[in-house]
Design a protein around this motif. Structure first.
Motif, short mmCIF file in Angstrom:
data_model
loop_
_atom_site.label_atom_id
_atom_site.label_comp_id
_atom_site.label_asym_id
_atom_site.label_seq_id
_atom_site.Cartn_x
_atom_site.Cartn_y
_atom_site.Cartn_z
N ASP A 35 58.33 -5.73 5.82
CA ASP A 35 58.83 -6.38 4.61
C ASP A 35 58.98 -7.89 4.84
O ASP A 35 60.01 -8.34 5.35
CB ASP A 35 60.17 -5.76 4.20
CG ASP A 35 60.67 -6.27 2.86
OD1 ASP A 35 59.92 -6.99 2.17
OD2 ASP A 35 61.83 -5.95 2.50
N GLY A 36 57.96 -8.64 4.47
CA GLY A 36 57.99 -10.09 4.61
C GLY A 36 57.94 -10.58 6.03
O GLY A 36 58.31 -11.74 6.31
N CYS A 37 57.51 -9.75 6.95
CA CYS A 37 57.48 -10.13 8.36
C CYS A 37 56.30 -9.44 9.05
O CYS A 37 55.55 -8.69 8.44
CB CYS A 37 58.80 -9.74 9.05
SG CYS A 37 59.20 -7.98 8.92
N GLY A 38 56.14 -9.73 10.34
CA GLY A 38 55.07 -9.10 11.10
C GLY A 38 53.73 -9.76 10.90
O GLY A 38 53.62 -10.86 10.35
N SER A 39 52.67 -9.08 11.33
CA SER A 39 51.34 -9.69 11.39
C SER A 39 50.74 -9.96 10.02
O SER A 39 49.77 -10.71 9.91
CB SER A 39 50.39 -8.77 12.19
OG SER A 39 50.28 -7.50 11.58
N THR A 40 51.29 -9.36 8.97
CA THR A 40 50.77 -9.63 7.61
C THR A 40 51.56 -10.73 6.90
O THR A 40 51.20 -11.12 5.79
CB THR A 40 50.80 -8.35 6.75
OG1 THR A 40 52.12 -7.78 6.80
CG2 THR A 40 49.80 -7.33 7.28
N HIS A 41 52.63 -11.22 7.53
CA HIS A 41 53.45 -12.29 6.95
C HIS A 41 53.92 -13.20 8.08
O HIS A 41 55.01 -13.01 8.64
CB HIS A 41 54.66 -11.71 6.21
CG HIS A 41 54.32 -10.73 5.12
ND1 HIS A 41 53.95 -11.14 3.85
CD2 HIS A 41 54.28 -9.39 5.12
CE1 HIS A 41 53.70 -10.07 3.11
NE2 HIS A 41 53.90 -9.00 3.85
N ARG A 71 48.33 -3.80 16.63
CA ARG A 71 47.64 -5.06 16.47
C ARG A 71 48.55 -6.22 16.85
O ARG A 71 49.77 -6.09 16.93
CB ARG A 71 47.10 -5.25 15.06
CG ARG A 71 48.15 -5.46 14.00
CD ARG A 71 47.51 -5.84 12.67
NE ARG A 71 46.79 -4.73 12.05
CZ ARG A 71 46.10 -4.84 10.91
NH1 ARG A 71 46.05 -5.99 10.28
NH2 ARG A 71 45.48 -3.79 10.39
N CYS A 72 47.94 -7.36 17.09
CA CYS A 72 48.67 -8.55 17.52
C CYS A 72 47.99 -9.78 16.96
O CYS A 72 46.77 -9.95 17.10
CB CYS A 72 48.68 -8.62 19.06
SG CYS A 72 49.19 -10.20 19.76
N LEU A 73 48.76 -10.62 16.30
CA LEU A 73 48.32 -11.97 15.96
C LEU A 73 49.29 -12.93 16.65
O LEU A 73 50.38 -12.55 17.06
CB LEU A 73 48.33 -12.19 14.45
CG LEU A 73 47.31 -11.40 13.64
CD1 LEU A 73 47.43 -11.71 12.15
CD2 LEU A 73 45.88 -11.68 14.11
N LEU A 111 59.01 -13.29 19.30
CA LEU A 111 58.39 -12.01 18.99
C LEU A 111 58.82 -11.55 17.60
O LEU A 111 60.02 -11.42 17.34
CB LEU A 111 58.80 -10.95 20.01
CG LEU A 111 58.48 -11.25 21.48
CD1 LEU A 111 59.15 -10.22 22.38
CD2 LEU A 111 56.97 -11.26 21.71
N ASP A 112 57.85 -11.32 16.71
CA ASP A 112 58.12 -10.75 15.39
C ASP A 112 57.68 -9.30 15.40
O ASP A 112 56.48 -9.00 15.44
CB ASP A 112 57.38 -11.53 14.31
CG ASP A 112 57.73 -11.06 12.90
OD1 ASP A 112 58.29 -9.96 12.76
OD2 ASP A 112 57.42 -11.78 11.93
#
Length: 452
Positions: free
Chosen positions: A220-226, A251-253, A184-185
């Motif tokens: 910051d450099g993590c999560g659904s956009t990274h 949201r979830c990827l 899990l991120d």
């Protein structure tokens, strides 16, 4: 004054665009507008207020709470929780207003204020417009009606919100997750406690990354956009899947066992089949947007599931779902709405349901997501053009028609005006990435020449 409310509340750089004064004023205005609309009729109003971990959320929360209490609204402060948790608790507690302080996937300096109406639903456009009008009237000199004495709102902390929301998530799962290993991120965001707790209670073995928010490191450099860290962690730990949220966890990827991204369209495809098989996909229809991948549409048609497409934005997906009674909808970006269990996109719920499908079928995520072939999609932004003429230019219409003939049934062209900038977005899908790039490049050139 330009419209303050965008498609997802009021957002901007905290303490520059979004000040304490603005947050306070909007909260008072919201209380007055909802009172005028009869929302509070016959009872003392209550609000649920939550936030993500951004440092600026601390002073903005204080401003919102002060504004609501000064307008005679009792406030239940739930602290750091995801946006869908605030929406859920607003409905579950019978509150009249919900307020979430978050800028979602935006970088840390930004923040936002989002209002929910009774039941946990987003405010209608006309109510947002009225709040802006009342706020501006007060800002330019019109006095507020202010309660005094026992009429002022009372403020209390509602620590039970965490457990109540997690229990709700577990309660709607069709089966447990025993035997699954999940990374899990949490994007150092609002779900840093909620999501690991929910997955663990559901029986999964969990590994967490991005779950140490300090107020400054959100997204910051993590999560659904990274997704790079999540991909690596899934492979390193031999996990069955990885789940990534954004800052407010609406949201979830996902990432499969090999570290390959599973986007919102693929997640929707997996859940659509699961809900159809369980008899829960009303009208055998799923709602997406005009940006949904053509491969998703082809897959749904093959499975006998209709696809309704709306304008880009989860609020438009939700409007269509509510109007027609559909049960499932979402966006490629990972906003997935399961309307029987949530009034907004819920990243933790989405991840749990995706994992539940894997556990129930014994199939891998890659196998389940293989129901659709994601066609290559090329997007080019063309700036500094007259976007208002994108639908009326004869030269552009001819170019689009030629491109559509070249692509045939396995391709698609979409030209879309930006809602906030003087640019046109050119999107082309094709079975072959080189063809998609070539067609998109030619159309972008025509947009420049025809609308520049």
């Amino acid at each position: 004054m330009g419209r303050l409310f965008g498609t997802d509340g009021v957002r901007g750089v905290a303490n520059a665009d979004l000040t304490a004064e603005l947050a306070l004023g909007l909260s008072v205005a919201a209380a007055h507008v909802l009172a005028e609309a009869g929302t509070f009729e016959g009872h003392r109003p209550t609000a649920v207020v939550g936030r993500d971990p951004r440092a600026s959320g601390e002073f903005l929360e204080a401003a919102v709470v002060a504004g609501l209490a000064s307008a005679g609204v009792d406030v239940l402060r739930v602290g750091v929780l995801p946006t869908p948790a605030v929406a859920y608790l607003t409905g579950a507690l019978g509150a009249d207003i919900g307020v979430m302080l978050s800028a979602s996937h935006n970088a840390m300096p930004d923040n936002g204020v989002k209002f929910f109406a009774r039941g946990g639903h987003k405010l209608a456009d006309e109510l947002e417009d009225r709040i802006e009008t009342v706020y501006e009237q007060h800002r330019t000199g019109a006095p507020w009606a202010r309660p005094t004495g026992a009429g002022v709102g009372r403020i209390s902390d509602y620590a039970e919100g965490f457990d109540r929301y997690v229990a709700h998530l577990i309660g709607v799962l069709p089966n447990r997750l025993d035997g699954l290993k999940v990374v899990l991120d949490e994007a150092h965001g609002a779900a840093a406690r909620v999501s690991p707790e929910a997955f663990a209670r559901a029986g999964a073995e969990i590994v967490t990354i991005g779950a140490e928010p300090n107020g400054l490191n959100i997204n910051d450099g993590c999560g659904s956009t990274h997704l790079e860290l999540l991909r690596a962690a899934v492979v390193e730990h031999g996990a069955d899947l990885g789940i990534a949220h954004d800052g407010d966890a609406d949201r979830c990827l996902a990432v499969d066992a090999a570290g390959e991204e599973i986007d919102g369209d693929q997640i929707l495809a997996v859940l659509a089949l699961a809900m159809r098989d369980a008899g829960q996909l009303r009208k055998d229809t799923v709602v997406g947007t005009v940006m949904s991948n053509l491969g998703f549409k082809i897959a749904m048609e093959r499975e006998g599931i209709a696809l309704v497409q709306t304008a880009v934005g989860d609020r438009y997906v939700l409007e269509s779902m509510k109007a027609e009674g559909y049960a499932l909808g979402g966006e490629q970006s990972g906003h997935v709405i399961v309307l029987d269990h949530a009034t907004t996109g819920d990243g933790t719920l989405t991840g749990l349901m995706l994992a539940a499908r894997i556990a129930a079928t014994g199939r891998t995520l890659a196998d389940l997501a293989g129901v659709m072939q994601r066609l290559p999609q090329v997007l080019i932004n063309v700036p500094d053009v007259d976007k208002s003429r994108v639908q009326t230019s004869p030269e552009l219409a001819t170019a689009v028609a030629e491109a559509e003939r070249e692509l045939g049934a396995t391709g698609r062209v979409l030209l879309r005006q930006s809602g906030t900038e003087p640019l046109v977005r050119v999107m082309v899908e094709a079975a072959d990435i080189d063809q998609a790039r070539a067609v998109a490049g030619r159309l972008a050139d025509v947009v420049k020449s025809a609308l520049g």
